[in-house]
Enzyme design. Structure first.
Site, PDB file in Angstrom:
ATOM      1  N   GLY A 465       0.837  -1.196   0.000  1.00 17.50           N
ATOM      2  CA  GLY A 465       0.000   0.000   0.000  1.00 17.50           C
ATOM      3  C   GLY A 465       0.867   1.240   0.000  1.00 17.50           C
ATOM      4  O   GLY A 465       0.385   2.367  -0.103  1.00 17.50           O
ATOM      5  N   ARG A 625      16.017  12.276  -1.265  1.00 16.13           N
ATOM      6  CA  ARG A 625      15.279  12.609  -2.489  1.00 16.13           C
ATOM      7  C   ARG A 625      13.873  12.004  -2.434  1.00 16.13           C
ATOM      8  O   ARG A 625      13.702  10.879  -1.971  1.00 16.13           O
ATOM      9  CB  ARG A 625      16.062  12.029  -3.660  1.00 16.13           C
ATOM     10  CG  ARG A 625      15.527  12.333  -5.025  1.00 16.13           C
ATOM     11  CD  ARG A 625      16.623  11.982  -6.041  1.00 16.13           C
ATOM     12  NE  ARG A 625      16.140  11.970  -7.393  1.00 16.13           N
ATOM     13  CZ  ARG A 625      16.272  10.922  -8.205  1.00 16.13           C
ATOM     14  NH1 ARG A 625      16.855   9.815  -7.776  1.00 16.13           N
ATOM     15  NH2 ARG A 625      15.822  10.983  -9.434  1.00 16.13           N
ATOM     16  N   ILE A 626      12.913  12.764  -2.903  1.00 15.60           N
ATOM     17  CA  ILE A 626      11.537  12.268  -2.915  1.00 15.60           C
ATOM     18  C   ILE A 626      11.184  11.849  -4.342  1.00 15.60           C
ATOM     19  O   ILE A 626      11.099  12.672  -5.253  1.00 15.60           O
ATOM     20  CB  ILE A 626      10.559  13.336  -2.391  1.00 15.60           C
ATOM     21  CG1 ILE A 626      10.920  13.689  -0.941  1.00 15.60           C
ATOM     22  CG2 ILE A 626       9.116  12.825  -2.477  1.00 15.60           C
ATOM     23  CD1 ILE A 626      10.949  12.518   0.024  1.00 15.60           C
ATOM     24  N   PRO A 629       6.178  12.357  -4.908  1.00 13.25           N
ATOM     25  CA  PRO A 629       5.701  13.280  -3.870  1.00 13.25           C
ATOM     26  C   PRO A 629       4.293  12.987  -3.367  1.00 13.25           C
ATOM     27  O   PRO A 629       4.015  13.126  -2.182  1.00 13.25           O
ATOM     28  CB  PRO A 629       5.746  14.650  -4.555  1.00 13.25           C
ATOM     29  CG  PRO A 629       6.512  14.468  -5.794  1.00 13.25           C
ATOM     30  CD  PRO A 629       6.596  13.029  -6.137  1.00 13.25           C
ATOM     31  N   LYS A 698      16.803   8.481   1.397  1.00 12.69           N
ATOM     32  CA  LYS A 698      17.044   7.863   2.706  1.00 12.69           C
ATOM     33  C   LYS A 698      15.813   7.010   3.010  1.00 12.69           C
ATOM     34  O   LYS A 698      15.268   6.395   2.103  1.00 12.69           O
ATOM     35  CB  LYS A 698      17.296   8.939   3.761  1.00 12.69           C
ATOM     36  CG  LYS A 698      18.552   9.761   3.454  1.00 12.69           C
ATOM     37  CD  LYS A 698      19.134  10.430   4.698  1.00 12.69           C
ATOM     38  CE  LYS A 698      18.384  11.675   5.092  1.00 12.69           C
ATOM     39  NZ  LYS A 698      19.048  12.394   6.222  1.00 12.69           N
ATOM     40  N   GLU A 702       8.908   4.546   7.815  1.00 15.89           N
ATOM     41  CA  GLU A 702       8.734   4.488   9.269  1.00 15.89           C
ATOM     42  C   GLU A 702       9.004   5.856   9.903  1.00 15.89           C
ATOM     43  O   GLU A 702       8.421   6.198  10.919  1.00 15.89           O
ATOM     44  CB  GLU A 702       9.690   3.471   9.911  1.00 15.89           C
ATOM     45  CG  GLU A 702      10.068   2.328   9.027  1.00 15.89           C
ATOM     46  CD  GLU A 702       9.351   1.014   9.313  1.00 15.89           C
ATOM     47  OE1 GLU A 702       8.791   0.859  10.405  1.00 15.89           O
ATOM     48  OE2 GLU A 702       9.358   0.155   8.420  1.00 15.89           O
TER      49      GLU A 702
HETATM   50 MO1  MOS Z   1       7.697  -2.329   8.798  1.00 13.34          MO
HETATM   51  S1  MOS Z   1       7.220  -2.485  10.788  1.00 13.34           S
HETATM   52  O1  MOS Z   1       9.302  -2.895   8.873  1.00 13.34           O
HETATM   53  O2  MOS Z   1       6.593  -3.291   7.956  1.00 13.34           O
END
Ligand code: MOS
Length: 735
Positions: A465, A625-626, A629, A698, A702
């Site tokens: 997703g 870098r994105i 977006p 990068k 998370e």
């Molecule tokens: Mo993420 S918690 O490494 O799916």
């Protein structure tokens, strides 16, 4: 080679798979139509610890449509070889149906297979399991902790934290309690397994097709190449699908024993027992500081839960070591083995839990010292990584705070707690730092350019997703000089070139770099073919002077001189060109690599009811870098929603008398709904980090989650003057 014009990367593209998803054509694990498929329903234990003394299957087996009931009484043959690739945790994974031992509440003890789902469900309800129950322990707070440190987590020390605390101008000694949380993706876990002779095909909800392939080969004792795992679409996972859980084995086992393809979908309730969770923590943090807000010491003493058969670990140490320039640090992590199933990484694992503690403590310190919370953080910005003495690849946290403070209107804030009201509501604002590691993994990709000028690129990666289909299409399109429409990206098949798990925010960095490498090679191959072809208008041109745009190769700065891929391939009688490329991270990096964020939250707290409403949030991110977006913004908004859940709602409640999870459903386990979600804004700093990866990114997935809960907690303190050192922050705690 000449740099390709970037047209697709950086454009706010909508999901290329969006139409498939909204029209129901995207097939999730349980959606695949497999000829002759029958249905399996798991029977799970109603005790947390003890032995199975009997399983009465007579009533179940007498039901119309029932094909069989399988349990340890049938002594099903499973090899359970060690599996180096995907054996995540030290210990021994749960062996399904191999003995009469019950290790946690909800453990699979039998499976019923029937021609229809209804028949299987009904028959499963008729299986009578008797137990010899023993007293179980499922409460982290009662311990005892395992002797010695958890795996991969040696106690850490630099300087002398005790001494520094003793002589610090200001000390804080704080204790935190973080609740257990469940991932709760929308799509429940499901597996369809089919044997063709000794070859096994599995359609599975997994964030790691290669890991699941390795695990099934190990469990069944068959060669790796006999197992194929497919996972083209995933309806969210948040980490729960990062390993092959017992039900995956059970589906394949049932298919083997019954001799038919088997579909097994866990119920929502079962999702709370056998597909992992974020472990509960007890965490003690001590801070020492000068009066001017320079941190002198930090100690971390914490414990978290694991099962008795595996030693779970997650990255809960890094932030304490590198986030701030603290000369004296000690960390003592411990695990507490309990009669529970093994946890699994969930939304910013480890970092999220430790950030809540560190970032709310920083806020407490700021108040104690009378220093603005942003200013306090800036005073402790390190010039290099304080744990490794390495330079940062990039670290733009200062800029995140500067940009964020201006956009959020931080300066207008009256810092005094309970100073701002809006009718019955107490208004507060808070900030926190977000930070997440740059994890990197080996990845490969394959690309094929067809004579019609379209390309197919593939890698055994995943799209939970997050938008992998779209972002990889953008990378491939630019590297090949094609429009997005003419590129198809495929993923989710263990037969494709290998890629790491879609976890730990490593997909764009690792797979994206591999896709770019592959497509660069393919483009250069086509350019070489052209400049060496006497009939090409590009004949004799230096390959470095050729670029490709819209499927047409031409001399840089002279668009008139060139030809299309189609013309080139047709004239050379080539039906296709292909390339296979890869990305391998360097063995040891010279840089400290992390993504950074400044999170801002505004909350309103009902002064009499303790009800917390998030009014607005802003995240400013230094993520390199994105690529995509629009999807990056979606990811950030999703991270804020997840963080609001962690801060205020999500809480797995266990009845410690028998280890039962009492809120094992989406009505009682609270997650944010639309009405909980206000105006959320995400800003990505412009930039790239080519030290982290050839593709300049990068980590992002998370990072967007980490600072959210502490920013909200700090805003709640500002609103109310109440410091809640617990997650979630409930109305009760504020009354
Ligand atoms: Mo993420 S918690 O490494 O799916």
């Amino acid at each position: 080679m000449s740099p390709q014009p970037q047209a697709a990367v950086g454009a706010p593209l909508s999901r290329v798979d969006g139409r498939l998803k909204v029209t129901g054509q995207a097939k999730y694990a349980a959606d695949h139509d497999i000829d002759g498929v029958v249905h399996a329903v798991v029977v799970d234990s109603s005790i947390a610890r003890g032995r199975i003394t009997g399983i009465d299957t007579r009533d179940a087996e007498a039901q119309r449509g029932v094909l069989g009931v399988i349990s340890h009484l049938d002594k099903p043959r499973l090899t359970y070889r060690q599996n180096q690739v995907s054996n995540a945790f030290p210990g021994e994974r749960l062996h399904v149906f191999q003995d009469d031992t019950v290790r946690f509440f909800g453990q699979p003890v039998a499976v019923v297979v029937a021609t229809t789902l209804e028949a299987a469900e009904h028959a499963a309800s008729l299986v009578k399991v008797s137990y010899d129950a023993e007293e179980s322990a499922t409460d982290l707070t009662r311990g005892p902790a395992q002797d010695g440190p958890p795996p991969f987590a040696r106690p850490y020390a630099r300087g002398n934290a005790e001494e520094a605390l003793g002589s610090a101008d200001v000390r804080l000694d704080l204790a935190y309690r973080l609740s257990r949380n469940h991932h709760n993706p929308m799509e429940t876990h499901a597996t369809i397994a089919r044997w063709d002779g000794d070859k096994l095909t599995v359609w599975d909800k997994t964030q790691w097709v290669i890991g699941t392939q390795n695990e099934l080969a190990a469990v069944f004792g068959i060669p790796l190449e006999n197992v194929r795992v497919l996972s083209p679409f995933i309806g969210g996972a948040f980490g729960s699908a990062l390993r092959a859980w017992p039900h995956v084995t059970i589906a394949a086992l049932a298919a083997r024993e019954i001799g038919r393809p088997v579909k097994l979908a866990l119920t929502r309730r079962q999702m709370y027992f056998t597909v992992g969770y974020r472990p509960a923590y007890e965490y003690k943090l001590r801070l020492g500081s000068t009066r001017r807000g320079r941190l002198t010491a930090m100690t971390h003493d914490f414990k978290y839960e694991t099962s008795r058969y595996e030693q779970f670990w997650e990255a809960n140490l890094a932030l304490g070591q590198m986030l701030y320039a603290v000369p004296n640090v000690s960390q003592n992590p411990q695990i507490v083995p309990l009669d529970v199933s093994t946890p699994l990484w969930m939304r910013g694992p480890g970092y999220g839990s430790s950030a809540f503690v560190i970032e709310t403590a920083m806020d407490e310190l700021a108040y104690k010292l009378g220093i603005d919370p942003i200013e306090l953080r800036l005073r402790n910005e390190p010039g290099e990584d304080p744990s490794t003495q390495q330079p940062f690849s990039t670290r733009r946290l200062r800029e995140c705070f500067r940009v964020g403070a201006r956009a959020f209107g931080w300066r207008r804030r009256d810092p005094r707690p309970r100073s701002t009201r809006d009718g019955d509501w107490l208004i507060g604002t808070g900030v926190a730092t977000g930070c997440y590691d740059v994890f990197r993994g080996q990845a490969q990709a394959h690309a094929r350019l067809d004579a019609d000028g379209t390309a197919v690129v593939q890698s055994a990666t995943h799209d939970t997703g997050t938008g992998t289909y779209t972002s990889m299409t953008q990378v491939a399109a630019d590297a090949l000089g094609l429009t997005v429409r003419n590129v198809t990206f495929r993923l989710g098949d263990s037969a494709m070139p290998p890629a790491p798990a879609q976890g730990a925010s490593q997909t764009m960095l690792s797979v994206g770099s591999a896709v770019q490498d592959t497509c660069d090679m393919l483009r250069e191959q086509a350019i070489k073919l052209a400049v060496e072809d006497e009939r090409s208008p590009l004949h004799g041109v230096d390959p470095d002077d050729v670029v490709v745009r819209g499927g047409r190769l031409h001399v840089k700065g002279d668009p008139a001189r060139g030809e299309t891929y189609r013309q080139l391939l047709a004239r050379n009688n080539r039906t296709y060109l292909e390339a296979r490329g890869s990305y391998t991270p360097e063995e040891e990096s010279r840089f400290s690599m992390y993504g950074y964020a400044a999170m801002f939250a505004e909350v309103a707290v009902d002064a009499r009811l303790g009800l917390v409403r998030v009014r607005r949030m802003l995240g400013v991110y230094d993520a390199g870098r994105i690529i995509s977006p629009k999807l990056a913004e979606s990811q950030a908004v999703g991270g804020m929603v997840g963080g609001i859940g962690a801060a205020l709602l999500e809480h797995t409640v266990t009845d410690h008398r028998d280890g039962r999870i009492v809120n094992a459903n989406l009505a009682d386990y609270l997650v944010p709904v639309n009405a909980d979600i206000p105006d959320l804004k995400a800003v990505y700093l412009d930039g790239e980090d080519y030290k982290a990866a050839p593709i300049g990114v990068k980590s992002l997935g998370e990072l967007v989650q980490i600072g959210v809960a502490p920013a909200i907690a700090n805003a709640v303190f500002h609103a109310t003057g109440r410091r809640v050192r617990e997650l979630p922050i409930t109305a009760e705690a504020l009354l």
